[in-house]
Design an enzyme around this catalytic site. Structure first.
Site, PDB file in Angstrom:
ATOM      1  N   ARG A  68      -0.366  -4.445  -9.977  1.00 29.95           N
ATOM      2  CA  ARG A  68      -0.457  -3.910  -8.610  1.00 29.95           C
ATOM      3  C   ARG A  68       0.586  -4.584  -7.715  1.00 29.95           C
ATOM      4  O   ARG A  68       1.044  -4.007  -6.735  1.00 29.95           O
ATOM      5  CB  ARG A  68      -1.873  -4.082  -8.034  1.00 29.95           C
ATOM      6  CG  ARG A  68      -1.958  -3.786  -6.534  1.00 29.95           C
ATOM      7  CD  ARG A  68      -3.330  -3.290  -6.070  1.00 29.95           C
ATOM      8  NE  ARG A  68      -4.432  -4.105  -6.540  1.00 29.95           N
ATOM      9  CZ  ARG A  68      -4.768  -5.321  -6.067  1.00 29.95           C
ATOM     10  NH1 ARG A  68      -4.064  -5.871  -5.085  1.00 29.95           N
ATOM     11  NH2 ARG A  68      -5.796  -5.973  -6.554  1.00 29.95           N
ATOM     12  N   TYR A 121      10.259  13.928   9.125  1.00 27.56           N
ATOM     13  CA  TYR A 121       9.497  14.572   8.056  1.00 27.56           C
ATOM     14  C   TYR A 121       8.056  14.840   8.531  1.00 27.56           C
ATOM     15  O   TYR A 121       7.474  14.016   9.245  1.00 27.56           O
ATOM     16  CB  TYR A 121       9.516  13.647   6.839  1.00 27.56           C
ATOM     17  CG  TYR A 121       8.732  14.141   5.671  1.00 27.56           C
ATOM     18  CD1 TYR A 121       9.198  15.189   4.892  1.00 27.56           C
ATOM     19  CD2 TYR A 121       7.515  13.571   5.336  1.00 27.56           C
ATOM     20  CE1 TYR A 121       8.473  15.658   3.813  1.00 27.56           C
ATOM     21  CE2 TYR A 121       6.787  14.021   4.256  1.00 27.56           C
ATOM     22  CZ  TYR A 121       7.266  15.066   3.502  1.00 27.56           C
ATOM     23  OH  TYR A 121       6.549  15.526   2.435  1.00 27.56           O
ATOM     24  N   LYS A 218      12.744  12.505  -4.374  1.00 26.99           N
ATOM     25  CA  LYS A 218      13.782  13.498  -4.112  1.00 26.99           C
ATOM     26  C   LYS A 218      15.054  13.153  -4.888  1.00 26.99           C
ATOM     27  O   LYS A 218      15.042  13.149  -6.104  1.00 26.99           O
ATOM     28  CB  LYS A 218      14.010  13.604  -2.599  1.00 26.99           C
ATOM     29  CG  LYS A 218      12.723  13.668  -1.772  1.00 26.99           C
ATOM     30  CD  LYS A 218      11.944  14.964  -1.977  1.00 26.99           C
ATOM     31  CE  LYS A 218      10.575  14.919  -1.317  1.00 26.99           C
ATOM     32  NZ  LYS A 218      10.548  14.574   0.088  1.00 26.99           N
TER      33      LYS A 218
HETATM   34  C1  LIG Z   1       9.589  14.098   0.903  1.00 27.19           C
HETATM   35  C2  LIG Z   1       9.958  13.209   2.036  1.00 27.19           C
HETATM   36  C3  LIG Z   1       9.122  12.153   2.413  1.00 27.19           C
HETATM   37  C4  LIG Z   1       7.799  11.889   1.732  1.00 27.19           C
HETATM   38  O1  LIG Z   1       7.959  11.492   0.400  1.00 27.19           O
HETATM   39  P1  LIG Z   1       6.820  11.707  -0.752  1.00 27.19           P
HETATM   40  O2  LIG Z   1       7.450  11.055  -1.925  1.00 27.19           O
HETATM   41  O3  LIG Z   1       6.622  13.173  -0.886  1.00 27.19           O
HETATM   42  O4  LIG Z   1       5.600  11.022  -0.266  1.00 27.19           O
HETATM   43  C5  LIG Z   1       9.545  11.345   3.451  1.00 27.19           C
HETATM   44  N1  LIG Z   1      10.711  11.551   4.088  1.00 27.19           N
HETATM   45  C6  LIG Z   1      11.525  12.576   3.774  1.00 27.19           C
HETATM   46  C7  LIG Z   1      12.795  12.766   4.521  1.00 27.19           C
HETATM   47  C8  LIG Z   1      11.176  13.432   2.729  1.00 27.19           C
HETATM   48  O5  LIG Z   1      11.991  14.461   2.424  1.00 27.19           O
END
Ligand SMILES: *Cc1c(COP(=O)(O)O)cnc(C)c1O
Length: 402
Positions: A68, A121, A218
């Protein structure tokens, strides 16, 4: 948490990002001659010698105690991002939202004040308009790109400035050096979400931010198969967030960390291709009669093109475009595209398209989106690594169908 040797004179190490993306951060986690980082699925780590166990537990010796807190596979991922961002320390999280929420809740106390922008976001925006105010944290959200407005808000008193640039889904750009200078003059910490740019296109720490974070889900991972988040920057601040995350428990899974490390090896290749293709597609879209607006910071006509050109090395793989026919036209066009995934994601090797209403801003009402300057006729288009000519032909056949 990872605290490595800081890169020389605070800038990026001499090796180019393409080389670092392949090699950086892995050596400590390789075992028995393996050339690839292993997936270490062990909840805890054993020590026959109690003194050694104590040294590791108290941070006097490197090593792992419990997954963790830290894990060898996760450590390799943190190191790779840390080095690419030119940071002194890094820690990771189960998702991008875990990175953002743990960072904000660890660093801001009740009675303090955050200044940020209106079109962050959607999940981040929910923290600002609901979860943080419930804990008696004041949040002022300024019009994105209006630098005088954010400077005035910071001057009224501020403990943390939160930036995202370019923004999702309208690709507005905030000038990181300018906002950081105003924040530091007011004694505030600057946190920047660098998900859209990636460390290949932009390094917020070198531009003045104290912390940079990513949704690794992403572009960093790049294959839409693993969730993750990461925070890099000032060691004291990262340590504070790491200790909070140890307790909240939002740890990155070793399998996800393995996939993210593997995905990151091609980061520079992918981003180079996506930068080029996105610019070509944006220029093509501008010429289409059905298209009302194209948002891409690489276009000379983009409101913040000059700022983007100063602080970014490439303009990224995401663009958005508006359709004259509104949401009805979006519903007709999307199913006709043959080469895209219609999904709530971005930054993958495949092209992904969707409206903000089902993707970045699903948490908001149509009225809230309108107030944020996000029209219902908008399509966010995350360019993959396919041939740009094929993607343009795909868009052309979808428009031609009416
Ligand atoms: C997708 C995204 C997030 C959140 O990320 P997760 O991995 O889906 O929790 C935060 N900031 C931006 C700019 C994003 O595109």
């Amino acid at each position: 948490m990872t605290e490595g040797t800081p890169p020389q004179d605070g800038s990026l190490p001499e090796l180019s990002p393409a080389t670092l993306a392949v090699h950086a951060g892995e050596s400590e986690s390789l075992v028995q001659g393996a050339t690839q980082v292993p997936v270490v699925y062990s909840a805890a780590y054993g020590y026959p010698d109690v003194d050694e166990w104590l040294d590791v537990a108290l941070g006097r010796k490197p090593g792992h105690i419990y997954s963790r807190n830290t894990n060898p596979t996760v450590h390799a991922f943190e190191e790779k991002v840390r080095i690419l961002e030119g940071a002194e320390a890094a820690t990771s999280f189960s998702t991008g939202m875990a990175a953002i929420s743990n960072t904000l809740f660890a660093l801001v106390a009740p009675g303090q004040r955050i200044v940020s922008i209106k079109d962050s976001y959607g999940g981040t925006n929910q923290l600002f308009v609901d979860f943080l105010p419930r804990q008696n944290v004041a949040v002022e959200l300024c019009a994105t790109g209006e630098h005088e407005q954010i400077e005035a808000a910071i001057a009224r008193g501020c403990d943390l400035v939160y930036l995202e640039t370019p923004t999702n889904p309208t690709l507005k750009v905030m000038e990181i050096p300018r906002v950081s200078a105003a924040a530091h003059a007011a004694g505030a910490i600057v946190v920047a979400d660098n998900t859209f740019a990636t460390p290949i296109n932009q390094n917020p720490l070198a531009l003045g931010a104290d912390l940079v974070l990513h949704s690794a889900t992403k572009f960093l991972g790049g294959h839409a198969d693993a969730l993750g988040g990461v925070l890099c920057g000032d060691p004291g601040l990262v340590a504070k967030v790491y200790h909070y995350r140890e307790i909240t428990g939002a740890a990155l899974d070793p399998m996800a960390a393995y996939l993210l490390v593997r995905g990151m090896k091609t980061l520079a290749l992918r981003i180079g291709r996506q930068n080029e293709s996105a610019l070509r597609i944006a220029r093509w879209l501008v010429e289409q009669p059905a298209v009302s607006v194209v948002n891409y910071p690489g276009l000379e006509t983009h409101l913040h093109h000059d700022v983007a050109a100063r602080q970014m090395r490439g303009f990224g793989g995401v663009l958005s475009f508006g359709l004259e026919g509104g949401f009805g036209a979006v519903k007709r066009l999307l199913p006709r595209l043959r080469l895209v995934h219609r999904a709530a994601n971005l930054g993958a090797v495949e092209t992904i398209a969707g409206p903000p209403a089902t993707t970045s801003h699903v948490e908001c009402t149509a009225e809230e989106r309108a107030a944020m300057g996000i029209p219902e006729g908008l399509i966010r288009y995350s360019v993959g690594i396919e041939d740009a000519g094929d993607l343009i032909a795909d868009l052309a056949q979808a428009f031609a169908a009416g």
